[in-house]
Design a protein around this motif. Structure first.
Motif, PDB file in Angstrom:
ATOM      1  N   HIS A  34     -35.842  12.311 -55.033  1.00  0.00           N
ATOM      2  CA  HIS A  34     -35.647  11.129 -54.200  1.00  0.00           C
ATOM      3  C   HIS A  34     -35.912  11.471 -52.733  1.00  0.00           C
ATOM      4  CE1 HIS A  34     -33.480  10.074 -57.823  1.00  0.00           C
ATOM      5  NE2 HIS A  34     -33.575   8.809 -57.448  1.00  0.00           N
ATOM      6  N   TYR A  35     -36.179  10.453 -51.946  1.00  0.00           N
ATOM      7  CA  TYR A  35     -36.304  10.638 -50.502  1.00  0.00           C
ATOM      8  C   TYR A  35     -35.532   9.516 -49.817  1.00  0.00           C
ATOM      9  CZ  TYR A  35     -39.725   6.860 -50.129  1.00  0.00           C
ATOM     10  OH  TYR A  35     -40.337   5.643 -50.156  1.00  0.00           O
ATOM     11  N   CYS A  36     -35.203   9.733 -48.566  1.00  0.00           N
ATOM     12  CA  CYS A  36     -34.471   8.738 -47.790  1.00  0.00           C
ATOM     13  C   CYS A  36     -35.465   7.836 -47.071  1.00  0.00           C
ATOM     14  CB  CYS A  36     -33.557   9.428 -46.780  1.00  0.00           C
ATOM     15  SG  CYS A  36     -32.619   8.261 -45.778  1.00  0.00           S
ATOM     16  N   GLU A  37     -35.337   6.539 -47.285  1.00  0.00           N
ATOM     17  CA  GLU A  37     -36.220   5.597 -46.596  1.00  0.00           C
ATOM     18  C   GLU A  37     -35.911   5.538 -45.103  1.00  0.00           C
ATOM     19  OE1 GLU A  37     -37.683   2.149 -49.410  1.00  0.00           O
ATOM     20  OE2 GLU A  37     -35.493   2.128 -49.251  1.00  0.00           O
ATOM     21  N   GLY A  38     -34.737   6.028 -44.706  1.00  0.00           N
ATOM     22  CA  GLY A  38     -34.360   6.012 -43.292  1.00  0.00           C
ATOM     23  C   GLY A  38     -34.930   7.180 -42.509  1.00  0.00           C
ATOM     24  N   CYS A  39     -34.657   8.400 -42.985  1.00  0.00           N
ATOM     25  CA  CYS A  39     -35.057   9.583 -42.201  1.00  0.00           C
ATOM     26  C   CYS A  39     -36.193  10.379 -42.843  1.00  0.00           C
ATOM     27  CB  CYS A  39     -33.853  10.501 -41.973  1.00  0.00           C
ATOM     28  SG  CYS A  39     -33.254  11.292 -43.479  1.00  0.00           S
ATOM     29  N   GLY A  40     -36.493  10.106 -44.117  1.00  0.00           N
ATOM     30  CA  GLY A  40     -37.596  10.784 -44.776  1.00  0.00           C
ATOM     31  C   GLY A  40     -37.233  12.089 -45.468  1.00  0.00           C
ATOM     32  N   ARG A  41     -35.978  12.512 -45.392  1.00  0.00           N
ATOM     33  CA  ARG A  41     -35.591  13.749 -46.067  1.00  0.00           C
ATOM     34  C   ARG A  41     -35.700  13.562 -47.575  1.00  0.00           C
ATOM     35  NH1 ARG A  41     -31.682  13.787 -41.785  1.00  0.00           N
ATOM     36  NH2 ARG A  41     -31.966  15.661 -40.536  1.00  0.00           N
ATOM     37  N   SER A  42     -36.013  14.640 -48.293  1.00  0.00           N
ATOM     38  CA  SER A  42     -36.061  14.585 -49.742  1.00  0.00           C
ATOM     39  C   SER A  42     -34.880  15.349 -50.318  1.00  0.00           C
ATOM     40  CB  SER A  42     -37.382  15.159 -50.253  1.00  0.00           C
ATOM     41  OG  SER A  42     -37.558  16.480 -49.795  1.00  0.00           O
ATOM     42  N   ALA A  43     -34.452  14.943 -51.523  1.00  0.00           N
ATOM     43  CA  ALA A  43     -33.267  15.539 -52.125  1.00  0.00           C
ATOM     44  C   ALA A  43     -33.374  15.560 -53.641  1.00  0.00           C
ATOM     45  CB  ALA A  43     -32.026  14.758 -51.721  1.00  0.00           C
ATOM     46  N   ALA A  44     -32.570  16.433 -54.254  1.00  0.00           N
ATOM     47  CA  ALA A  44     -32.544  16.541 -55.707  1.00  0.00           C
ATOM     48  C   ALA A  44     -31.782  15.391 -56.357  1.00  0.00           C
ATOM     49  CB  ALA A  44     -31.924  17.883 -56.109  1.00  0.00           C
ATOM     50  N   LYS A  45     -30.815  14.802 -55.651  1.00  0.00           N
ATOM     51  CA  LYS A  45     -30.017  13.704 -56.192  1.00  0.00           C
ATOM     52  C   LYS A  45     -30.002  12.535 -55.205  1.00  0.00           C
ATOM     53  CE  LYS A  45     -26.916  16.877 -58.526  1.00  0.00           C
ATOM     54  NZ  LYS A  45     -25.537  17.388 -58.579  1.00  0.00           N
ATOM     55  N   PRO A  46     -30.016  11.307 -55.698  1.00  0.00           N
ATOM     56  CA  PRO A  46     -30.035  10.148 -54.799  1.00  0.00           C
ATOM     57  C   PRO A  46     -28.818  10.077 -53.880  1.00  0.00           C
ATOM     58  CG  PRO A  46     -29.692   9.449 -57.070  1.00  0.00           C
ATOM     59  CD  PRO A  46     -29.996  10.915 -57.103  1.00  0.00           C
ATOM     60  N   GLU A  47     -27.670  10.563 -54.352  1.00  0.00           N
ATOM     61  CA  GLU A  47     -26.469  10.489 -53.523  1.00  0.00           C
ATOM     62  C   GLU A  47     -26.499  11.447 -52.327  1.00  0.00           C
ATOM     63  OE1 GLU A  47     -25.367  12.944 -57.226  1.00  0.00           O
ATOM     64  OE2 GLU A  47     -26.421  11.070 -56.863  1.00  0.00           O
ATOM     65  N   ASN A  48     -27.502  12.309 -52.262  1.00  0.00           N
ATOM     66  CA  ASN A  48     -27.623  13.251 -51.154  1.00  0.00           C
ATOM     67  C   ASN A  48     -28.355  12.680 -49.943  1.00  0.00           C
ATOM     68  OD1 ASN A  48     -26.199  15.226 -52.508  1.00  0.00           O
ATOM     69  ND2 ASN A  48     -28.025  16.207 -53.318  1.00  0.00           N
ATOM     70  N   VAL A  49     -28.850  11.450 -50.062  1.00  0.00           N
ATOM     71  CA  VAL A  49     -29.531  10.801 -48.934  1.00  0.00           C
ATOM     72  C   VAL A  49     -28.928   9.406 -48.713  1.00  0.00           C
ATOM     73  CG1 VAL A  49     -31.685  12.099 -49.055  1.00  0.00           C
ATOM     74  CG2 VAL A  49     -31.427  10.049 -50.422  1.00  0.00           C
ATOM     75  N   CYS A  50     -29.072   8.901 -47.508  1.00  0.00           N
ATOM     76  CA  CYS A  50     -28.446   7.618 -47.139  1.00  0.00           C
ATOM     77  C   CYS A  50     -29.099   6.403 -47.795  1.00  0.00           C
ATOM     78  CB  CYS A  50     -28.498   7.433 -45.626  1.00  0.00           C
ATOM     79  SG  CYS A  50     -27.649   8.727 -44.721  1.00  0.00           S
ATOM     80  N   LYS A  51     -30.428   6.379 -47.811  1.00  0.00           N
ATOM     81  CA  LYS A  51     -31.162   5.235 -48.374  1.00  0.00           C
ATOM     82  C   LYS A  51     -32.142   5.758 -49.419  1.00  0.00           C
ATOM     83  CE  LYS A  51     -30.879   2.765 -44.005  1.00  0.00           C
ATOM     84  NZ  LYS A  51     -31.610   2.210 -42.884  1.00  0.00           N
ATOM     85  N   PRO A  52     -31.636   6.117 -50.627  1.00  0.00           N
ATOM     86  CA  PRO A  52     -32.490   6.763 -51.621  1.00  0.00           C
ATOM     87  C   PRO A  52     -33.586   5.876 -52.191  1.00  0.00           C
ATOM     88  CG  PRO A  52     -30.339   6.283 -52.556  1.00  0.00           C
ATOM     89  CD  PRO A  52     -30.273   5.922 -51.103  1.00  0.00           C
TER      90      PRO A  52
END
Length: 55
Positions: A34-52
């Motif tokens: 997943h990635y965050c639509e807000g800041c663009g960071r990518s993560a292994a789980k959706p709960e690790n980003v603000c706007k997955p």
């Protein structure tokens, strides 16, 4: 990292986890699904980003 389930990557970045414990930070982002639509960071789980958004 006692409050893991409540924090997003932005919170960990503020605490400089990527500097203090790179392996712990890497475990949060690898393998990215997943990635965050807000800041663009990518993560292994959706709960690790603000706007997955699924990759």
């Amino acid at each position: 990292m006692s409050d893991d389930n409540q924090k997003t990557l932005c919170g960990y970045i503020e605490e400089e986890l990527q500097i203090k414990d790179p392996q712990a930070y890497i475990s949060l982002i690898e393998p990215a699904t997943h990635y965050c639509e807000g800041c663009g960071r990518s993560a292994a789980k959706p709960e690790n980003v603000c706007k997955p958004k699924k990759l």
